[in-house]
Each structure stands twice: as structure tokens, then as C-alpha cells.
Design a protein around this motif. Structure first.
Motif, short mmCIF file in Angstrom:
data_model
loop_
_atom_site.label_atom_id
_atom_site.label_comp_id
_atom_site.label_asym_id
_atom_site.label_seq_id
_atom_site.Cartn_x
_atom_site.Cartn_y
_atom_site.Cartn_z
N MET A 45 0.85 -1.19 0.00
CA MET A 45 0.00 0.00 0.00
C MET A 45 0.89 1.24 0.00
SD MET A 45 -3.19 0.86 0.01
CE MET A 45 -4.05 -0.51 0.76
N THR A 46 0.61 2.18 -0.88
CA THR A 46 1.42 3.39 -0.93
C THR A 46 0.76 4.47 -0.09
OG1 THR A 46 0.24 4.09 -2.89
CG2 THR A 46 2.27 2.87 -3.24
N ALA A 95 -2.30 14.11 -8.12
CA ALA A 95 -1.41 13.34 -7.24
C ALA A 95 -2.18 12.20 -6.56
CB ALA A 95 -0.78 14.26 -6.20
N ARG A 96 -3.41 12.49 -6.12
CA ARG A 96 -4.23 11.43 -5.51
C ARG A 96 -4.56 10.35 -6.53
NH1 ARG A 96 -6.72 15.92 -3.03
NH2 ARG A 96 -8.45 15.90 -4.53
N LEU A 97 -4.83 10.76 -7.77
CA LEU A 97 -5.12 9.79 -8.82
C LEU A 97 -3.95 8.83 -9.03
CD1 LEU A 97 -6.93 8.81 -11.20
CD2 LEU A 97 -5.71 10.48 -12.63
N VAL A 98 -2.74 9.38 -9.13
CA VAL A 98 -1.57 8.54 -9.34
C VAL A 98 -1.36 7.61 -8.16
CG1 VAL A 98 0.95 8.56 -9.65
CG2 VAL A 98 -0.45 10.23 -10.87
N SER A 99 -1.57 8.12 -6.95
CA SER A 99 -1.40 7.28 -5.75
C SER A 99 -2.41 6.14 -5.73
CB SER A 99 -1.56 8.13 -4.49
OG SER A 99 -0.53 9.10 -4.40
N ARG A 100 -3.66 6.43 -6.14
CA ARG A 100 -4.68 5.37 -6.17
C ARG A 100 -4.35 4.32 -7.23
NH1 ARG A 100 -5.73 8.55 -2.69
NH2 ARG A 100 -4.09 7.21 -1.83
N ILE A 101 -3.85 4.77 -8.37
CA ILE A 101 -3.45 3.81 -9.41
C ILE A 101 -2.32 2.94 -8.89
CG2 ILE A 101 -2.41 3.57 -11.70
CD1 ILE A 101 -3.79 6.20 -12.47
N ALA A 102 -1.35 3.56 -8.21
CA ALA A 102 -0.22 2.80 -7.66
C ALA A 102 -0.70 1.77 -6.63
CB ALA A 102 0.80 3.75 -7.04
N GLU A 103 -1.70 2.13 -5.85
CA GLU A 103 -2.23 1.19 -4.87
C GLU A 103 -2.82 -0.04 -5.56
OE1 GLU A 103 -4.96 3.48 -2.62
OE2 GLU A 103 -3.40 4.58 -1.52
N LEU A 134 -2.05 -1.15 -8.54
CA LEU A 134 -0.95 -1.90 -9.15
C LEU A 134 -0.21 -2.73 -8.10
CD1 LEU A 134 0.58 0.73 -11.62
CD2 LEU A 134 -0.80 -1.27 -12.20
N ALA A 135 0.02 -2.14 -6.93
CA ALA A 135 0.69 -2.87 -5.85
C ALA A 135 -0.12 -4.09 -5.44
CB ALA A 135 0.93 -1.95 -4.66
N PHE A 136 -1.44 -3.91 -5.32
CA PHE A 136 -2.31 -5.03 -4.94
C PHE A 136 -2.29 -6.11 -6.02
CE2 PHE A 136 -6.46 -7.13 -5.07
CZ PHE A 136 -6.53 -7.63 -3.78
N GLY A 137 -2.44 -5.70 -7.29
CA GLY A 137 -2.52 -6.66 -8.38
C GLY A 137 -1.21 -7.32 -8.73
N SER A 138 -0.09 -6.72 -8.32
CA SER A 138 1.22 -7.30 -8.62
C SER A 138 1.77 -8.09 -7.45
CB SER A 138 2.21 -6.20 -9.00
OG SER A 138 2.43 -5.32 -7.91
N GLY A 139 0.93 -8.35 -6.47
CA GLY A 139 1.38 -9.16 -5.34
C GLY A 139 2.14 -8.40 -4.29
N GLY A 140 1.85 -7.12 -4.14
CA GLY A 140 2.49 -6.34 -3.09
C GLY A 140 3.83 -5.77 -3.45
N ASP A 166 5.43 11.61 -15.20
CA ASP A 166 3.99 11.84 -15.19
C ASP A 166 3.20 10.65 -15.74
OD1 ASP A 166 4.34 14.29 -14.11
OD2 ASP A 166 3.97 15.43 -15.94
N LEU A 167 3.70 10.05 -16.82
CA LEU A 167 2.93 9.05 -17.55
C LEU A 167 3.15 7.62 -17.10
CD1 LEU A 167 3.57 10.38 -21.18
CD2 LEU A 167 1.61 10.86 -19.75
N ASN A 168 4.26 7.34 -16.43
CA ASN A 168 4.70 5.96 -16.24
C ASN A 168 4.96 5.60 -14.78
OD1 ASN A 168 4.81 5.30 -19.08
ND2 ASN A 168 6.60 6.64 -19.19
N LEU A 169 4.41 4.44 -14.37
CA LEU A 169 4.73 3.80 -13.10
C LEU A 169 5.44 2.49 -13.42
CD1 LEU A 169 1.23 4.41 -11.53
CD2 LEU A 169 3.33 5.50 -10.74
#
Length: 482
Positions: free
Chosen positions: A1-2, A114-122, A124-130, A138-141
Motif C-alpha cells: 500500500m502506498t 497526485a491522488r489519482l496517481v497514488s490510487r493507481i499505484a495502490e 498496481l501494488a495489490f494486483g502485482s502481489g504487493g 507523469d505518464l509511467n509507473l
């Protein structure tokens, strides 16, 4: 979780804390000087100094840590990714490209973005197994994967795509589309893998794919040097990026009426870098605006010099697909044109056929916006795709540029000749100027003249050259004609 870093006492600049430590040490020293016996003073001051070392080291560590954190979101950044990968030399890199990010950011504002990017990262973290998620730009995680995991990557990316189907809440719901790129190791150069994965993700988004694996250099036809995206800014300032101009010949008058502006990069370390290598990466890293504006500014300056020398030659500028419908950028270009002494009607915006037909209504509206500033519109690469004739008729274009792969062999291939002749007739029937590129010999040029083509461009006429060289080329043609 970020999470986003909350303000705390350790976010003050490192230098201010150092000053505070110094003042505190001076006060302690003064007290000791007043109350402690002189023989013991050096030892106690030594104790104070030793106690201050951990605090100083902690300050330095925090400063280094801040250099590895994205300021807007609190996510670890590209520097942190490179550092994490040093301990995993064979790690694979996966990059998630956020499609239409600039549009979302413009609508949301910086805090919600910034909140949007953080939610996307969350997600991705969940779906990639933590796994830890890093923000490259700006465009890439991105995240790291162990070698061998790529066999199951497609299934996992499908699951991630499913996670993204529901809107992301950043204060308001936003529909997000991601495309993924994979670069596998080990090649010993993590930066190279990051760049290759970013480019693969951008290409996946461009072609409507879920994900794409980065090709090896030998699979890319020699590939080319890998550069860091931030180097583009230095290249613009230092003059490494320059513009070459390829003349376009009016077949009715025999005069050069326009020149296509082609960006070039002479890298101090890598040498000349092909536009095919760096332009897609420029687009993938959100710098298409800066590059296009730079090329246009250079081209307008050269066009003004040509006119002052007695050669009123126009300029054709290739437009990135990402900027085609960017109305804020269109208005910015309009201001640039209005402040220039070069008439707008001498500027042609070239748009790839595929981009023009990919989203018909959006493309028509965008091209009408460009036309409102007085510029010409050319549909380039025509004949390489399967554009419906009805769609072509609706586009507010003034020029139809025939694909070079059709043009090259018209003198020896009857099929190609028939196709090019048909496109010329089509262009004229729609009230457009027919432009042929890829003219590499005299027989091809003569055949185009017989077909009634209006404009020709290619190595047989002239190769791309500097603005100064084009002035000399025009002057020499004038002397020969006289």
C-alpha cells in the motif's frame, strides 16, 4: 500500500538543520566553558561532537531519501528504482503507461492528480502481489519482477486490467486505461531496461495493445543508443537538437515551394541518434510538446531568413499523434504563429493517415482547430493504410501526401504506378494538392510529372540539410535557372 508523506519535522531543508545543530553546539560549548574545569573541557566537547555525528548522518540519510521520492505523491521515484535494482541485476522491469494522462491532469488539477496517481499505484501494488511501485514520470509507473515471472505476466496483467475497469476515486471518479511494457534482463544496465520498458508500454498504448515486450537491439534493426529522457531538456538548451530541411519541389514551376522540417539529435556521448529511436521515447515521457514547439520555433526563424534572402519558402511540420487534439497546445502554437513574421499560410501541419482516421470525429474537430489558425493540413503516408474515401472527404485537409513505398517503384512497377495515379486523381477531385515523397531517381520524377502530381520530395531532389545549406541550395538553383 502506498501513502503520501505527511509534513513532519524532518522535511525542513538539510542546511537549516545543520545550522540548528551548529547553534546548539555553540551554546553547549559556551555553558561548558563557564562551568567545567579546563582540563575536562576537551573531553566533554569530544562527547558532544560524537553525539552530533548520528544526527548529521541521519540528516544526510533523510536528504538522500528525499532524492528518491516523488514530491507530488510520496512514491519512490526512478532513482529509487535504479537503486533497488542494483541488488537484483537480473530483475525484469514492468512499466505501466497511463493513457491520456495530460487530459486527466488538466481536468483535475495538481492535488487531485497526485491522488489519482497514488490510487493507481495502490491498485498496481495489490494486483502485482504487493510489489513496490515506482513513479518514473507523469505518464509511467513501474515495478521489478523476478526472472521467470514473465511466463505468467500476461495473466497477471489481465487481472490488473480488470482492477482498472472500475473508476479510480481521487475526489471524483476517473476512468483510467493502462498499457504495459516489459523489459527483461540481465544486460547489466538497469537504466537501459527502464527506457526499453517505457518505450514498449508507449508502443502498446499507441497500437491498442494490453502489453508489449521490449525488443532486443538486434531485433530493432540495430536499435540505437539508449538515452535518459531528461537529457532532452539539456539537448534543447545546448543546441544538440537541430532541424534539417528537405526541399519539396513544385513540378509545375520547377521551384522549391516548401521544406519539411525534420528534427535531428547529435548526442555528445552517443553521436547521431535516429529520430525513430528518440521521438517515440520523447512522446512516451510526455515531452512531445516541448520538442514540437522547439522545432517550430527553429523552422520559423529559418523561414524568415530564407525570405530575407529572397526565397519565400514555406515549412511543413510533422505533428505527434499525442498533440493532434491537444487544444491547449493548438492555441499555444496559434500564438507563436501570430507573433511570427512568417505568414501562417506558409506553414503546413503534417498528420499521419492512421492518426487522422483512428478517431474520425475527434480528428476532424482537431484539424478544424488547426485550420482556424490559417495553416495548411497535409495527410501524410496516404496509401499505407485503408482509409475509407468517405472519411478522407470529411477531413479539412489541403494536401494529400502519397506514401513513399508506393512512389519509389512507379517507373518499373505498373501496379504502383496505377495506384499513385489514382491517388493523384483522388486528391485533385477533393480539391487537395498531391504531394509524392520517396522520389529517388529521375525516372520516378518524370513519371510523376506525366501523372499530374503537384509536389515531389525525395533524395533525387535533395537530402535533408541545414537551414543555411538550404539557402545556398536555393541560390544555386536560381543561378542555374538564370
Amino acid at each position: 500500500m502506498t501513502r503520501r508523506f505527511a509534513p513532519s519535522g524532518d522535511i525542513r531543508p538539510a542546511w537549516s538543520r545543520s545550522v540548528a545543530y551548529g547553534v546548539a553546539a555553540a551554546i553547549v560549548g559556551a555553558i561548558l566553558f563557564q562551568w567545567v574545569a579546563a582540563p575536562l573541557l576537551p573531553y566533554l566537547l569530544g562527547v558532544v561532537a560524537v553525539a552530533a555525528v548520528p544526527a548529521g548522518l541521519s540528516t544526510a540519510a533523510r536528504a538522500r531519501r528525499r532524492g528518491r521520492i516523488d514530491d507530488a505523491t510520496g512514491l519512490p521515484n526512478g532513482v529509487a528504482l535504479e537503486r533497488a535494482a542494483r541488488a537484483r541485476a537480473d530483475a525484469n522491469v514492468v512499466v505501466a503507461h497511463v493513457d491520456r494522462f495530460a487530459r486527466h491532469a488538466a481536468a483535475l488539477g495538481p492535488d487531485a492528480t497526485a491522488r489519482l496517481v497514488s490510487r493507481i499505484a495502490e491498485r498496481l501494488a495489490f494486483g502485482s502481489g504487493g510489489r513496490a511501485i515506482f513513479r518514473l514520470d507523469d505518464l509511467n509507473l513501474a515495478w521489478l519482477e523476478a526472472p521467470g515471472d514473465e511466463d505468467s505476466l500476461e495473466d497477471r496483467l489481465d487481472a490488473l486490467a480488470a482492477l482498472m475497469r472500475s473508476p479510480v476515486d481521487c475526489g471524483r471518479p476517473v476512468d483510467i486505461s493502462l498499457a504495459f511494457g516489459l523489459a527483461t534482463g540481465p544486460d547489466g544496465d538497469i537504466r537501459k531496461r527502464i527506457v526499453k520498458a517505457s518505450l514498449a508500454a508507449r508502443n502498446a498504448a499507441h497500437f491498442g495493445m494490453r502489453w508489449k515486450r521490449a525488443l532486443d537491439e538486434d531485433e530493432q534493426g540495430g536499435g540505437g543508443p539508449i538515452w535518459a529522457p531528461h537529457e532532452l531538456d539539456d539537448a534543447i538548451v545546448s543546441g544538440q537538437l537541430w532541424v534539417a530541411y528537405q526541399p519539396q519541389l513544385d513540378l509545375r514551376t520547377g521551384r522549391v515551394e516548401q521544406a519539411e522540417a525534420l528534427v535531428r539529435w547529435l548526442h555528445p556521448r552517443c553521436g547521431p541518434i535516429s529520430p525513430a529511436c528518440f521521438v517515440p521515447l520523447v512522446e512516451a515521457n510526455g515531452r512531445a510538446r516541448e520538442l514540437t514547439a522547439h522545432v517550430l520555433a527553429q523552422a520559423l526563424e529559418e523561414a524568415q531568413r530564407w525570405e530575407e534572402a529572397g526565397f519565400p519558402v514555406g515549412v511543413a511540420l510533422n505533428m505527434s499523434t499525442l498533440l493532434l487534439a491537444d487544444h491547449e497546445f493548438i492555441e499555444t502554437i496559434g500564438l507563436t504563429l501570430r507573433s511570427s513574421r512568417v505568414p501562417a499560410h506558409r506553414i503546413t501541419i503534417e498528420v499521419e493517415e492512421a492518426a487522422a482516421v483512428a478517431c474520425a470525429d475527434r480528428a476532424i474537430a482537431a484539424l478544424e482547430s488547426w485550420r482556424s489558425h490559417g495553416v495548411d493540413i497535409a495527410i501524410s503516408g496516404y496509401g499505407s493504410g485503408c482509409s475509407p474515401l468517405g472519411m478522407l472527404r470529411r477531413l479539412p485537409a489541403t494536401r494529400l501526401k502519397i506514401d513513399k513505398n508506393l512512389v519509389r517503384a512507379i517507373a518499373v512497377d505498373p501496379g504502383n504506378a496505377a495506384a499513385v495515379r489514382a491517388v493523384i486523381l483522388l486528391a485533385h477531385g477533393l480539391g487537395m494538392t498531391a504531394v509524392a515523397e520517396g522520389v529517388e531517381d529521375a525516372a520516378c520524377l518524370a513519371a510523376l510529372g506525366e501523372m499530374g502530381c503537384d509536389i515531389a520530395q525525395g533524395y533525387h531532389i535533395a537530402r535533408p540539410m541545414t537551414g543555411k545549406a538550404l539557402t545556398e541550395f536555393l541560390a544555386e538553383r536560381g543561378r542555374v535557372a538564370a
